[in-house]
Design a protein around this motif. Structure first.
Motif, PDB file in Angstrom:
ATOM      1  N   VAL A 696     -31.042   6.685 -20.712  1.00  0.00           N
ATOM      2  CA  VAL A 696     -31.530   6.299 -19.470  1.00  0.00           C
ATOM      3  C   VAL A 696     -30.714   7.203 -18.443  1.00  0.00           C
ATOM      4  N   TRP A 697     -31.916   7.704 -17.341  1.00  0.00           N
ATOM      5  CA  TRP A 697     -31.602   8.739 -16.612  1.00  0.00           C
ATOM      6  C   TRP A 697     -32.310   7.959 -15.111  1.00  0.00           C
ATOM      7  N   VAL A 698     -31.239   7.830 -14.206  1.00  0.00           N
ATOM      8  CA  VAL A 698     -32.291   7.786 -12.765  1.00  0.00           C
ATOM      9  C   VAL A 698     -31.602   8.521 -11.887  1.00  0.00           C
ATOM     10  N   GLY A 699     -32.765   9.088 -10.930  1.00  0.00           N
ATOM     11  CA  GLY A 699     -32.328   9.416  -9.342  1.00  0.00           C
ATOM     12  C   GLY A 699     -33.669   9.616  -8.301  1.00  0.00           C
ATOM     13  N   GLY A 700     -32.940  10.496  -7.211  1.00  0.00           N
ATOM     14  CA  GLY A 700     -34.520  11.184  -6.861  1.00  0.00           C
ATOM     15  C   GLY A 700     -35.381  12.578  -7.060  1.00  0.00           C
ATOM     16  N   GLU A 701     -35.921  12.433  -6.790  1.00  0.00           N
ATOM     17  CA  GLU A 701     -36.890  13.484  -6.989  1.00  0.00           C
ATOM     18  C   GLU A 701     -36.388  14.605  -6.633  1.00  0.00           C
ATOM     19  N   GLU A 702     -35.242  14.718  -5.074  1.00  0.00           N
ATOM     20  CA  GLU A 702     -35.351  15.586  -4.763  1.00  0.00           C
ATOM     21  C   GLU A 702     -33.389  15.037  -5.243  1.00  0.00           C
TER      22      GLU A 702
END
Length: 777
Positions: A696-702
């Protein structure tokens, strides 16, 4: 007497003319049929086409548990079913309503035709099911001019009789149900049953089947969708039920009770943007299948058409696990996003949604987003000037945008396109993939929070810094080459790698995440569990970056990795797809299995066009692989993943109350690794049980879109809960057989993984040193 003879002669004269006219009519009809069959009134289908009518069929994605995940099509969302798959009551409804003498005629109903001519169609038409099928397959829409209607009817008669000669009654019924357009992309009975009732045709109830048969009169007018024509649709359904009763297919009491029922539909629209596994299906459509058709032509050398040829794609995705994965993503991301909005208001953060950026940097991000948008590309293709394009981005327009707080996660609004760009930058993105390590079968694939609004697939298109999830590759190299044990210790002190060593330019002195050093020796198990950077640096210095890169590449990480010491802390960009495949090597006793998406492909007739061949390679010994699993079990037992084991209570800023944030309390063996990159831009969690590996990965587009602190910005908070929710749901379904057992230990394990004796020995050594100090004093 003479008068009687004259009357008889006159009567015989009329009889003679009657038979002349009658015979002429018959001859005329025969002539008309001959002319039609010779193509005088238009081209007719050949015998070969009649034998195998080529209708447009959608390509269907089928899950490993036999469910339809979705389809791809241009115009016709059609998947044929056999006659046996259509319930008897639905067939009876069709015959009773459309063609009561279907079993008795050979394509043309003489009684119905005479009645239609005699009453000019006021007492019903004369088109048989076979004629209607002929029109659908080969003739086309009804003509409005008289001559056109007559010639069309003649062609229908000819083709109908030919269909009757070439097909059984059952085959004609099945073809008719399969060819009809029920509206809303419901082409054919199977799509109609799934779209309007959420079930397969064989599961249709009598009143549901009657409603669908009622739509044969006019699928647009008698469409059951809300706010269309509910009363008319219900009345038409009741007409069908009445016809079934009239012809003895339905008991009158049952008919009366069914007619009282309200319309009940379970509308499930089928499109490329909706349904299960949308990101997976679109990846298959845009990349995998396009590449496959180019390299696997038909026998005649032409390419398969994935939109029209009715291919059946048998995938490794399990629909139940996919559903669990998508629900886990929505549940967690909705809450996480709410907290992100609380922490990133314009009052708290003037540059929201970005952090640590100057105005010109923000402008560059927006500029890049404008030029890569579909709006810009579309207007540019039409030759519109750049000034006009830029101006259009500042004009308010009506649009639908994503919204977590709406029931459909979508709301209508008015804003400028440039404001919509900024709006979408505020949303956190995610990616998740789950794989069976022994076979490589990918069981779940979620590329984002909502495909309709976020079409970038972060599972395989996206690549972000791996952070501490890369450290196991460093540890694996050290254990493989230096035969380290999880119980071996290294000091947690500042450690620098000199300039020029391993191709480095400057001195590299990594700090721990809290900027502190314990100045104590830590076992490798403890160091990995708590992501101690200084010890990871010592390990890569001992084995060299090249060795780590070699192992990582052998485990399926194909992206470029500079052979410099800093890769030890996860500076290379990786995607979830390859990371899951690589971690599968640890769970599969050191054997890398390339992730598998498709098991086979069949054509519309069931002929197998493709079958996958597993691709594997030995990378690590069983001892090293098991040792790595043991090390990563420490992450969930005494490290950053311990929240999987305990309920945690804390204050939720959104609801302003103390809540149980992590009520997972898993008790089974779990190996895993969290990862957090610089400035909390990326949060990772890789979790493993013996027969399932999930990333699983989570982050902003930038990368500038992130939480300000580690409290919410670490992998254990951003990504781990999705894994936990997903696994909870999997374990709740015993049919999935997700393992709760321990990882298999190799026979004659040569590496010590039991650190209890080592800890006891270290404790005794400390006690002895304390005693000696007291004696010296």
């Amino acid at each position: 007497m003479k008068a009687l003879l004259n009357q008889a002669k006159g009567f015989l004269k009329y009889i003679k003319w009657f038979w002349i006219l009658f015979g002429s009519g018959i001859l005329l009809m025969v002539l008309v049929f001959l002319l039609a069959s010779w193509g005088v009134f238009g081209k007719l289908p050949t015998f070969e086409i009649l034998e195998n009518p080529q209708t447009k069929l959608a390509t269907e994605f089928i899950s490993s548990d036999g469910e339809t995940l979705g389809k791809i099509f241009l115009e016709d969302n059609r998947t044929d079913v056999s006659y046996d798959a259509i319930p008897e009551h639905v067939v009876n409804a069709l015959i009773a309503t459309e063609d009561a003498r279907f079993e008795d005629h050979a394509g043309i109903d003489a009684r119905g035709t005479i009645r239609a001519f005699a009453f000019l169609g006021k007492k019903g038409g004369a088109s048989t099911i076979s004629q209607q099928l002929a029109r659908q397959l080969f003739v086309g829409l009804k003509r409005r001019d008289l001559v056109g209607r007559l010639t069309q009817k003649i062609k229908e008669w000819v083709i109908a009789t030919r269909l009757e000669r070439n097909y059984t009654k059952e085959e004609i019924i099945a073809m008719y149900f399969n060819i009809y357009d029920f509206g809303n992309n419901a082409d054919g009975i199977r799509s109609a049953a799934r779209i309007y009732f959420g079930k397969e045709p064989q599961d249709l109830r009598v009143e549901e089947g009657a409603m669908l048969v009622g739509m044969f009169k006019n699928s647009s007018l008698y469409n059951p969708r809300p706010h269309r024509n509910p009363e008319g649709t219900r009345n038409r359904r009741n007409v069908v039920l009445a016809q079934m009763s009239k012809y003895g297919y339905l008991d009158k009491k049952i008919k009366d009770s069914l007619q009282e029922l309200p319309l009940k539909i379970n509308f499930n629209p089928e499109s490329h943007n909706e349904g299960l596994a949308t990101y997976f299906r679109m990846y298959m459509q845009r990349f995998w299948l396009r590449n496959w058709v180019k390299n696997n032509p038909k026998p005649d050398g032409s390419e398969y058409n994935i939109y029209l040829d009715g291919l059946k794609i048998y995938t490794t995705i399990d629909s139940r696990m996919q559903k669990n994965a998508e629900e886990a993503v929505v549940e967690h991301m909705k809450r996480l996003q709410a907290e992100f909005f609380v922490q990133n208001t314009p009052e708290r953060n003037p540059t929201t949604p970005f952090l640590d950026l100057e105005d010109f940097q923000i402008e560059n991000i927006i500029e890049r987003a404008m030029k890569t948008s579909e709006r810009w590309r579309s207007m540019d293709r039409r030759g519109i000037s750049e000034n006009e394009i830029r101006a259009s981005f500042r004009k308010e327009t009506e649009m639908k945008v994503f919204d977590w707080n709406s029931d459909s996660y979508e709301k209508d609004t008015i804003m400028t396109p440039i404001d919509s760009i900024k709006y979408y930058k505020t949303f956190l993105r995610t990616a998740m993939m789950s794989m069976e390590p022994q076979t490589g079968h990918v069981k779940a694939w979620v590329g984002g929070v909502d495909y309709k609004h976020f079409q970038y697939d972060n599972v395989i298109q996206g690549a972000r810094q791996a952070g501490s999830t890369f450290k196991p590759f460093v540890y694996a190299a050290a254990i493989d080459q230096l035969r380290y044990s999880p119980c071996d210790s290294l000091p947690d002190t500042q450690y620098c790698i000199e300039a020029g060593k391993h191709g480095n330019v400057d001195i590299w002195c990594p700090k721990n995440s809290d900027g502190k050093y314990s100045l104590e020796k830590k076992t490798l198990k403890n160091a990995l569990a708590n992501s101690v950077n200084t010890i990871t640096a010592q390990l890569i210095d001992q084995v060299g970056p090249g060795s780590v890169v070699d192992i990582a590449k052998n485990m399926g990480l194909s992206r470029e990795m500079l052979e410099v010491p800093s890769i030890a802390l996860g500076t290379p960009d990786m995607n979830v797809f390859e990371m899951v495949g690589a971690y599968g090597t640890f769970a599969n006793q050191g054997v890398y299995v390339e992730p598998v998406l498709i098991t086979r492909i069949e054509d519309r007739n069931g002929a197998v066009l493709y079958e996958y061949v597993p691709k594997t390679r030995d990378v690590l010994s069983k001892d090293v692989a098991y040792t790595m699993v043991n090390l990563m079990q420490g992450v969930t037992e005494a490290g950053s993943g311990t929240r999987l084991r305990h309920a945690w209570a804390g204050k939720n800023h959104v609801y302003e109350e103390v809540v149980t944030g992590y009520p997972y309390q898993f008790t089974n063996p779990i190996a895993g690794k969290t990862g957090t990159t610089q400035n909390q831009s990326d949060g990772w969690f890789m979790g493993m049980v013996p027969n399932l590996v999930t990333g699983v990965w989570v982050g902003g587009e930038e990368r500038a879109t992130h939480f300000k602190t580690l409290n919410y910005g670490q992998g254990a908070t951003m990504a781990l809960p999705i894994w936990a929710l997903y696994m909870k749901a999997n374990y709740a379904n015993e049919e999935l057989s997700i393992s709760t057992d321990a990882f298999e230990e190799p026979e004659d394990l040569s590496i010590n993984v039991d650190c209890t004796k080592v800890v006891e020995k270290q404790k005794k050594e400390v006690d002895v040193e304390d005693d000696l100090e007291e004696l010296d004093f």
